[in-house]
Write a protein that holds these residues in place. Structure first.
Motif, PDB file in Angstrom:
ATOM      1  N   ALA A 130     -29.979  20.398  -0.583  1.00  0.00           N
ATOM      2  CA  ALA A 130     -30.703  20.471   0.683  1.00  0.00           C
ATOM      3  C   ALA A 130     -32.191  20.186   0.475  1.00  0.00           C
ATOM      4  CB  ALA A 130     -30.522  21.847   1.311  1.00  0.00           C
ATOM      5  N   ARG A 131     -32.781  19.439   1.363  1.00  0.00           N
ATOM      6  CA  ARG A 131     -34.222  19.168   1.347  1.00  0.00           C
ATOM      7  C   ARG A 131     -34.968  20.493   1.370  1.00  0.00           C
ATOM      8  NH1 ARG A 131     -38.380  15.647   3.886  1.00  0.00           N
ATOM      9  NH2 ARG A 131     -39.765  16.976   5.115  1.00  0.00           N
ATOM     10  N   CYS A 132     -35.835  20.707   0.392  1.00  0.00           N
ATOM     11  CA  CYS A 132     -36.551  21.983   0.256  1.00  0.00           C
ATOM     12  C   CYS A 132     -38.036  21.755   0.522  1.00  0.00           C
ATOM     13  CB  CYS A 132     -36.344  22.557  -1.146  1.00  0.00           C
ATOM     14  SG  CYS A 132     -37.290  24.056  -1.472  1.00  0.00           S
ATOM     15  N   VAL A 133     -38.547  22.312   1.625  1.00  0.00           N
ATOM     16  CA  VAL A 133     -39.935  22.068   2.010  1.00  0.00           C
ATOM     17  C   VAL A 133     -40.900  23.098   1.443  1.00  0.00           C
ATOM     18  CG1 VAL A 133     -39.349  20.788   4.089  1.00  0.00           C
ATOM     19  CG2 VAL A 133     -39.571  23.278   4.223  1.00  0.00           C
ATOM     20  N   ARG A 134     -40.419  24.314   1.179  1.00  0.00           N
ATOM     21  CA  ARG A 134     -41.260  25.359   0.594  1.00  0.00           C
ATOM     22  C   ARG A 134     -40.411  26.240  -0.311  1.00  0.00           C
ATOM     23  NH1 ARG A 134     -46.244  26.731   3.087  1.00  0.00           N
ATOM     24  NH2 ARG A 134     -47.196  24.789   3.781  1.00  0.00           N
ATOM     25  N   ALA A 135     -41.050  26.864  -1.285  1.00  0.00           N
ATOM     26  CA  ALA A 135     -40.365  27.805  -2.159  1.00  0.00           C
ATOM     27  C   ALA A 135     -41.304  28.950  -2.488  1.00  0.00           C
ATOM     28  CB  ALA A 135     -39.889  27.112  -3.432  1.00  0.00           C
TER      29      ALA A 135
END
Length: 384
Positions: A155-160
């Motif tokens: 899945a596209r991960c925009v923040r962590a």
């Protein structure tokens, strides 16, 4: 508070400080490392007017708040000399050229995603949120070599965000995905896959050991944590115990009621709230027409929340970052530090990426701001 600045030119998307290194994420998805202590030593030899200041401000930034420095600063003559030295360079920028620093390649690092969207350094591991998913890299920091890597989700991960042994990946419509006990501090068994803890997420941030998830820039929801205290074998006594998050509850809408309470206490309509964020201790709310507020816990009213207004930030607030005795406020066009109730401008240029290092031993008083032409390291120095 005085700001001392160091500028490294180049085409970078992000910058981090970790384990004695400045990590530079290049536009072509590479990672380069600059060793800070050798860098400041070379610069102090070349630029005599900065001698001593660069090591204190950047490579050993922790010394500024140490007990030894506090004791030395009690001598009025010593304190005056230190204040004069930093005052003389306050507001100036030491702009480096390519001959001033060497950026070493992180051996074994590969990343083929079209863009790196976020980076987190935690537990000697580097997590990257990308257009193609969340990845982690275990790194030998002495040899600057990747020892192992793994793709955690497609899945596209925009923040962590990572803390208390857990990694949280904000993957928009694919949800907030969490990995618990990432380093086996509580359970030595093989690491588990990421699990969904919220159905939609654009970012998250810890509030103590609890987690606040954001479905939009102004919609916080609280996930209450289950926590275990664990003892680590072979650690120094002060580090022998850790808190490890073992699970999160399902989200509760409007964590702490901050948006609702802002309307009730300060007559700010909900549709005037432009941005909400939180640190481990407070919430931040920027509005379109009523200014910038912090919200903190209190026992003086029934709601348990008190607000303080801090004037206006220039531009739309896009992030707030924890900082000693204050917070760093990032807008579309400027960078500020919020300290003692005042917004103090740190940078009058548009930042592409901003990092602070609240959990770091050496770099708590440093800000790394990436702009179109390079990276600013900004040291905020208080009077001695």
């Amino acid at each position: 508070m005085k700001s001392i600045r160091l500028f490294l030119p180049g085409e970078f998307d992000d910058a981090q400080l970790y384990m004695g290194h400045l990590l530079l994420f290049t536009a072509d998805r590479d990672v380069r490392a600059v060793e800070l202590e050798p860098l400041t030593s070379r610069l102090e030899t070349r630029y005599s007017e900065w001698r001593g200041l660069l090591t204190l401000a950047f490579a050993r930034n922790d010394w500024l708040g140490s007990g030894a420095m506090t004791a030395i600063g009690r001598n009025a003559l010593v304190a005056e000399a230190l204040n004069m030295g930093f005052e003389r360079m306050a507001g100036k920028v030491l702009e480096l050229d390519d001959a001033d620093f060497e950026a070493l390649h992180l051996e074994g690092f590969r990343q083929e995603a079209s863009a790196i969207l976020d980076s987190v350094l935690y537990g000697a591991r580097m997590y990257l949120g990308t257009t193609e998913g969340l990845y982690h890299y275990d790194i030998d920091w002495d040899a600057l070599t990747v020892s192992s890597d793994a793709k955690r989700t497609d899945a596209r991960c925009v923040r962590a965000t990572a803390e208390y042994g857990a990694i949280n990946a904000s993957c928009e419509a694919d949800g907030l995905l969490t990995g618990y006990d990432e380093f086996g501090w509580r359970d030595r068994n093989e690491r588990e896959d990421l699990v969904e803890t919220a159905s939609y997420s654009v970012r998250s941030a810890f509030l103590g050991t609890d987690l606040v998830n954001y479905e939009t820039p102004v919609e916080p929801e609280l996930l209450r944590a289950s926590v275990a205290d664990v003892e680590l074998d072979g650690q120094e006594l002060r580090q022998a115990k850790r808190k490890v998050v073992t699970g999160f509850s399902r989200p509760e809408a409007d964590a702490r009621g901050v948006v609702t309470q802002l309307e009730e206490q300060r007559s700010v309509p909900k549709d005037d709230v432009q941005f909400v964020w939180n640190s481990s201790r407070a919430f931040f709310l920027n509005t379109f027409s009523h200014g910038f507020f912090t919200a903190t816990r209190t026992s003086t009213n029934a709601s348990g929340i008190t607000f303080r207004r801090h004037g206006r930030a220039h531009g739309r607030v896009v992030a707030v970052h924890p900082f000693p005795k204050g917070w760093v406020v990032e807008t579309d066009f400027r960078l500020y530090v919020l300290s003692s109730g005042k917004l103090i401008e740190l940078l009058d240029r548009e930042p592409m990426s901003v990092r602070t290092f609240e959990g770091s031993k050496r770099y708590r008083r440093l800000v790394a701001a990436t702009v179109e032409s390079g990276v600013y390291l900004i040291s905020a120095v208080a009077d001695f």
